[in-house]
Design a protein around this motif. Structure first.
Motif, PDB file in Angstrom:
ATOM      1  N   GLY A 218       0.980  11.531   9.690  1.00 38.34           N
ATOM      2  CA  GLY A 218       1.812  11.248  10.853  1.00 38.34           C
ATOM      3  C   GLY A 218       2.041   9.777  11.100  1.00 38.34           C
ATOM      4  N   LEU A 219       1.788   8.956  10.109  1.00 40.81           N
ATOM      5  CA  LEU A 219       1.965   7.508  10.230  1.00 40.81           C
ATOM      6  C   LEU A 219       3.173   7.066   9.419  1.00 40.81           C
ATOM      7  CD1 LEU A 219      -1.799   6.541   9.837  1.00 40.81           C
ATOM      8  CD2 LEU A 219      -0.494   6.727  11.972  1.00 40.81           C
ATOM      9  N   ARG A 220       3.509   5.769   9.507  1.00 40.45           N
ATOM     10  CA  ARG A 220       4.700   5.251   8.851  1.00 40.45           C
ATOM     11  C   ARG A 220       4.343   4.114   7.897  1.00 40.45           C
ATOM     12  NH1 ARG A 220       7.721   3.215  13.955  1.00 40.45           N
ATOM     13  NH2 ARG A 220       5.561   2.536  14.297  1.00 40.45           N
ATOM     14  N   VAL A 221       5.153   4.014   6.848  1.00 46.36           N
ATOM     15  CA  VAL A 221       5.076   2.915   5.877  1.00 46.36           C
ATOM     16  C   VAL A 221       6.396   2.145   5.973  1.00 46.36           C
ATOM     17  CG1 VAL A 221       4.914   2.281   3.445  1.00 46.36           C
ATOM     18  CG2 VAL A 221       3.568   4.199   4.309  1.00 46.36           C
ATOM     19  N   PRO A 222       6.367   0.848   6.275  1.00 51.26           N
ATOM     20  CA  PRO A 222       5.212  -0.050   6.343  1.00 51.26           C
ATOM     21  C   PRO A 222       4.711  -0.317   7.761  1.00 51.26           C
ATOM     22  CG  PRO A 222       7.189  -1.353   6.280  1.00 51.26           C
ATOM     23  CD  PRO A 222       7.639   0.086   6.286  1.00 51.26           C
ATOM     24  N   GLU A 223       5.325   0.306   8.781  1.00 46.49           N
ATOM     25  CA  GLU A 223       5.006  -0.066  10.157  1.00 46.49           C
ATOM     26  C   GLU A 223       3.514   0.057  10.454  1.00 46.49           C
ATOM     27  OE1 GLU A 223       9.291   1.150  10.018  1.00 46.49           O
ATOM     28  OE2 GLU A 223       7.390   1.901   9.203  1.00 46.49           O
ATOM     29  N   ASP A 224       2.903   1.173  10.040  1.00 45.73           N
ATOM     30  CA  ASP A 224       1.477   1.374  10.304  1.00 45.73           C
ATOM     31  C   ASP A 224       0.599   0.910   9.143  1.00 45.73           C
ATOM     32  OD1 ASP A 224       1.771   2.717  12.893  1.00 45.73           O
ATOM     33  OD2 ASP A 224       2.689   4.330  11.730  1.00 45.73           O
ATOM     34  N   VAL A 225       1.058   1.188   7.943  1.00 50.95           N
ATOM     35  CA  VAL A 225       0.303   0.803   6.745  1.00 50.95           C
ATOM     36  C   VAL A 225       1.287   0.290   5.698  1.00 50.95           C
ATOM     37  CG1 VAL A 225      -1.302   1.524   4.944  1.00 50.95           C
ATOM     38  CG2 VAL A 225      -1.404   2.614   7.192  1.00 50.95           C
ATOM     39  N   ALA A 226       1.149  -0.967   5.309  1.00 47.46           N
ATOM     40  CA  ALA A 226       1.963  -1.523   4.217  1.00 47.46           C
ATOM     41  C   ALA A 226       1.292  -1.187   2.885  1.00 47.46           C
ATOM     42  CB  ALA A 226       2.092  -3.034   4.370  1.00 47.46           C
ATOM     43  N   VAL A 227       2.109  -0.940   1.850  1.00 47.29           N
ATOM     44  CA  VAL A 227       1.571  -0.495   0.556  1.00 47.29           C
ATOM     45  C   VAL A 227       2.210  -1.305  -0.565  1.00 47.29           C
ATOM     46  CG1 VAL A 227       1.271   1.447  -1.030  1.00 47.29           C
ATOM     47  CG2 VAL A 227       1.261   1.851   1.451  1.00 47.29           C
ATOM     48  N   ILE A 228       1.372  -1.753  -1.509  1.00 46.61           N
ATOM     49  CA  ILE A 228       1.868  -2.431  -2.709  1.00 46.61           C
ATOM     50  C   ILE A 228       1.086  -1.937  -3.916  1.00 46.61           C
ATOM     51  CG2 ILE A 228       0.294  -4.419  -2.547  1.00 46.61           C
ATOM     52  CD1 ILE A 228       2.647  -6.174  -3.537  1.00 46.61           C
ATOM     53  N   GLY A 229       1.751  -1.857  -5.080  1.00 46.31           N
ATOM     54  CA  GLY A 229       1.099  -1.428  -6.315  1.00 46.31           C
ATOM     55  C   GLY A 229       1.270  -2.449  -7.417  1.00 46.31           C
ATOM     56  N   ILE A 230       0.994  -2.009  -8.647  1.00 44.41           N
ATOM     57  CA  ILE A 230       1.197  -2.822  -9.846  1.00 44.41           C
ATOM     58  C   ILE A 230       1.816  -1.930 -10.917  1.00 44.41           C
ATOM     59  CG2 ILE A 230       0.053  -3.961 -11.799  1.00 44.41           C
ATOM     60  CD1 ILE A 230      -1.879  -5.221 -10.032  1.00 44.41           C
ATOM     61  N   ASP A 231       2.840  -2.405 -11.595  1.00 41.14           N
ATOM     62  CA  ASP A 231       3.460  -1.788 -12.783  1.00 41.14           C
ATOM     63  C   ASP A 231       4.978  -1.871 -12.745  1.00 41.14           C
ATOM     64  OD1 ASP A 231       1.113  -1.083 -14.079  1.00 41.14           O
ATOM     65  OD2 ASP A 231       1.122   0.982 -13.313  1.00 41.14           O
ATOM     66  N   ASP A 232       5.590  -1.710 -11.544  1.00 39.62           N
ATOM     67  CA  ASP A 232       7.041  -1.670 -11.410  1.00 39.62           C
ATOM     68  C   ASP A 232       7.650  -0.526 -12.214  1.00 39.62           C
ATOM     69  OD1 ASP A 232       9.598  -2.305 -10.572  1.00 39.62           O
ATOM     70  OD2 ASP A 232       9.907  -3.856 -12.100  1.00 39.62           O
ATOM     71  N   ILE A 233       7.138   0.695 -11.973  1.00 43.53           N
ATOM     72  CA  ILE A 233       7.721   1.861 -12.626  1.00 43.53           C
ATOM     73  C   ILE A 233       9.039   2.213 -11.947  1.00 43.53           C
ATOM     74  CG2 ILE A 233       5.456   2.715 -13.315  1.00 43.53           C
ATOM     75  CD1 ILE A 233       5.665   4.807 -11.075  1.00 43.53           C
ATOM     76  N   GLU A 234       9.908   2.877 -12.680  1.00 44.26           N
ATOM     77  CA  GLU A 234      11.247   3.174 -12.157  1.00 44.26           C
ATOM     78  C   GLU A 234      11.189   4.035 -10.899  1.00 44.26           C
ATOM     79  OE1 GLU A 234      15.587   4.451 -13.961  1.00 44.26           O
ATOM     80  OE2 GLU A 234      13.769   5.191 -14.920  1.00 44.26           O
ATOM     81  N   GLU A 235      10.250   4.970 -10.828  1.00 43.65           N
ATOM     82  CA  GLU A 235      10.127   5.839  -9.665  1.00 43.65           C
ATOM     83  C   GLU A 235       9.988   5.044  -8.374  1.00 43.65           C
ATOM     84  OE1 GLU A 235       6.976   9.224  -7.978  1.00 43.65           O
ATOM     85  OE2 GLU A 235       6.876   8.549 -10.059  1.00 43.65           O
ATOM     86  N   GLY A 236       9.252   3.938  -8.423  1.00 50.51           N
ATOM     87  CA  GLY A 236       9.031   3.138  -7.231  1.00 50.51           C
ATOM     88  C   GLY A 236      10.279   2.462  -6.710  1.00 50.51           C
ATOM     89  N   ARG A 237      11.234   2.194  -7.588  1.00 52.96           N
ATOM     90  CA  ARG A 237      12.468   1.531  -7.160  1.00 52.96           C
ATOM     91  C   ARG A 237      13.353   2.464  -6.332  1.00 52.96           C
ATOM     92  NH1 ARG A 237      13.893  -0.515 -13.257  1.00 52.96           N
ATOM     93  NH2 ARG A 237      11.748  -1.112 -13.792  1.00 52.96           N
ATOM     94  N   TYR A 238      13.209   3.787  -6.563  1.00 48.87           N
ATOM     95  CA  TYR A 238      14.089   4.753  -5.918  1.00 48.87           C
ATOM     96  C   TYR A 238      13.374   5.641  -4.912  1.00 48.87           C
ATOM     97  CZ  TYR A 238      17.225   3.229  -9.597  1.00 48.87           C
ATOM     98  OH  TYR A 238      18.007   2.452 -10.424  1.00 48.87           O
ATOM     99  N   SER A 239      12.088   5.405  -4.690  1.00 48.67           N
ATOM    100  CA  SER A 239      11.359   6.181  -3.685  1.00 48.67           C
ATOM    101  C   SER A 239      11.801   5.738  -2.288  1.00 48.67           C
ATOM    102  CB  SER A 239       9.853   5.981  -3.848  1.00 48.67           C
ATOM    103  OG  SER A 239       9.503   4.624  -3.610  1.00 48.67           O
TER     104      SER A 239
END
Length: 349
Positions: A273-294
């Motif tokens: 029931g929370l929001r990204v990034p308002e409540d929790v900001a998220v960052i990863g590593i790899d730059d997979i294509e899925e992440g560009r269109y999520s």
């Protein structure tokens, strides 16, 4: 070229040489990917090869040169997007130098890694190996560079001056990802991806970079906010994030050691029931294509996979020609890409 009605004889090196009006050695050099052939001569030979439908005989080449023209690429899991992209880039880079690539995976199995490292009966199948598993230093120390096939290590092993090594600087990459969250005003930052029961270099280095960034801002890492992940997949990211959200106070940001972990973490935040990034900001590593269109699009550390592949293949080709080359380490560049999951505007990076 025919011999008797309805029969067909495959074109030979001599046929190609006659058609191109060059020597058989020149044709062999072009087929083998030898660099020191003029572009004009190379194009003439390639045109003759295409006209005659010549297919190189790998057995004959092996007998003639002692080389198979095959490289081995070993990865932990071929279905992980990063390794799929790496494999594609390696195949392209190898083809440009006249090599073909066979791919194997270890499935995170230490015994399988040892078996492939030692070569066994497969050693004579390949001219060299590109190895991107999660092998520990002990396993690598068991391999004698002087007695093994040419080997290039990919991934975040510690360079020990025994084998060539192509990778990113994991400590700096993790530091940069965490610093990005800090620059966004986040102060209670979690991390997902530690593997305390293993001695893999990747999670150890990323944890080091994470802690270093916090220390530079005078923040003490909170042990309860450093969640392990046995595998770097979506399910592990979801489970770890769900656990972190039960902490009080909960984290306001999370650095994930892979994009797949981050994708799972984002879903866990929304399911709570929370929001990204308002409540929790998220960052990863790899730059997979899925992440560009999520949705939201995923902030990430982009790795220069083409650089890794090109450098590794060209270095392996050089080592095949001269096994006595001193081992070198090659560090690939990386870039932090700010997207919606850390507050960047849609479409902006």
């Amino acid at each position: 070229m025919t011999s008797g009605e309805g029969s067909f004889m495959a074109a030979t090196l001599r046929d190609v040489a006659d058609r191109a009006q060059v020597s058989v050695r020149t044709v062999s050099n072009v087929v083998s990917g030898y660099e020191h052939v003029s572009e004009k001569m190379r194009l003439r030979v390639l045109r003759a090869i295409e006209e005659l439908g010549y297919i190189p005989n790998p057995v004959a080449r092996t007998l003639r040169t002692g080389k198979t023209g095959l490289l081995s690429l070993v990865v932990p899991e071929i279905d992980v997007p990063y390794f799929s992209q790496l494999a594609r880039e390696v195949i392209d880079a190898a083809a440009s130098l006249g090599f073909q690539v066979m791919i194997d995976q270890t499935g995170h199995d230490h015994d399988r890694e040892r078996q492939l490292l030692r070569g066994g009966g497969r050693r004579n199948l390949f001219d060299g190996m590109l190895f991107a598993p999660l092998a520990t230093g002990d396993e690598l120390r068991d391999v004698d560079p002087a007695r093994s096939s040419p080997l290039i290590l990919l991934g975040e092993h510690v360079f020990d001056h025994r084998f060539d090594h192509v990778a990113i600087d994991n400590v700096v990459a993790a530091h940069d990802a965490t610093t990005h969250l800090l620059d966004r005003g986040r102060t209670r930052i979690a991390a997902i991806g530690a593997q305390p029961k293993e001695m893999y270099s990747t999670p150890l280095q990323r944890t080091e970079g994470f802690r270093k960034a916090l220390d530079e801002r005078g923040l003490e890492p909170v042990n309860a906010l450093q969640a392990p992940a046995a595998h770097y997949g979506r399910a592990a990211g979801y489970s770890a994030m769900a656990s972190l959200l039960r902490e009080s106070p909960r984290p306001d940001a999370v650095f994930c050691y892979s994009d797949l972990l981050a994708m799972g973490a984002i879903r866990a935040v929304f399911d709570a029931g929370l929001r990204v990034p308002e409540d929790v900001a998220v960052i990863g590593i790899d730059d997979i294509e899925e992440g560009r269109y999520s949705r939201p699009s995923l902030s990430t550390v982009s790795l220069d996979t083409p650089f890794i592949a090109r450098t590794a293949v060209s270095r392996l080709a050089a080592r095949i020609q001269d096994p006595g080359l001193p081992a070198e380490e090659f560090v690939a560049p990386h870039t932090v890409l700010a997207r919606e999951s850390t507050g960047a505007r849609p479409g902006g990076e």
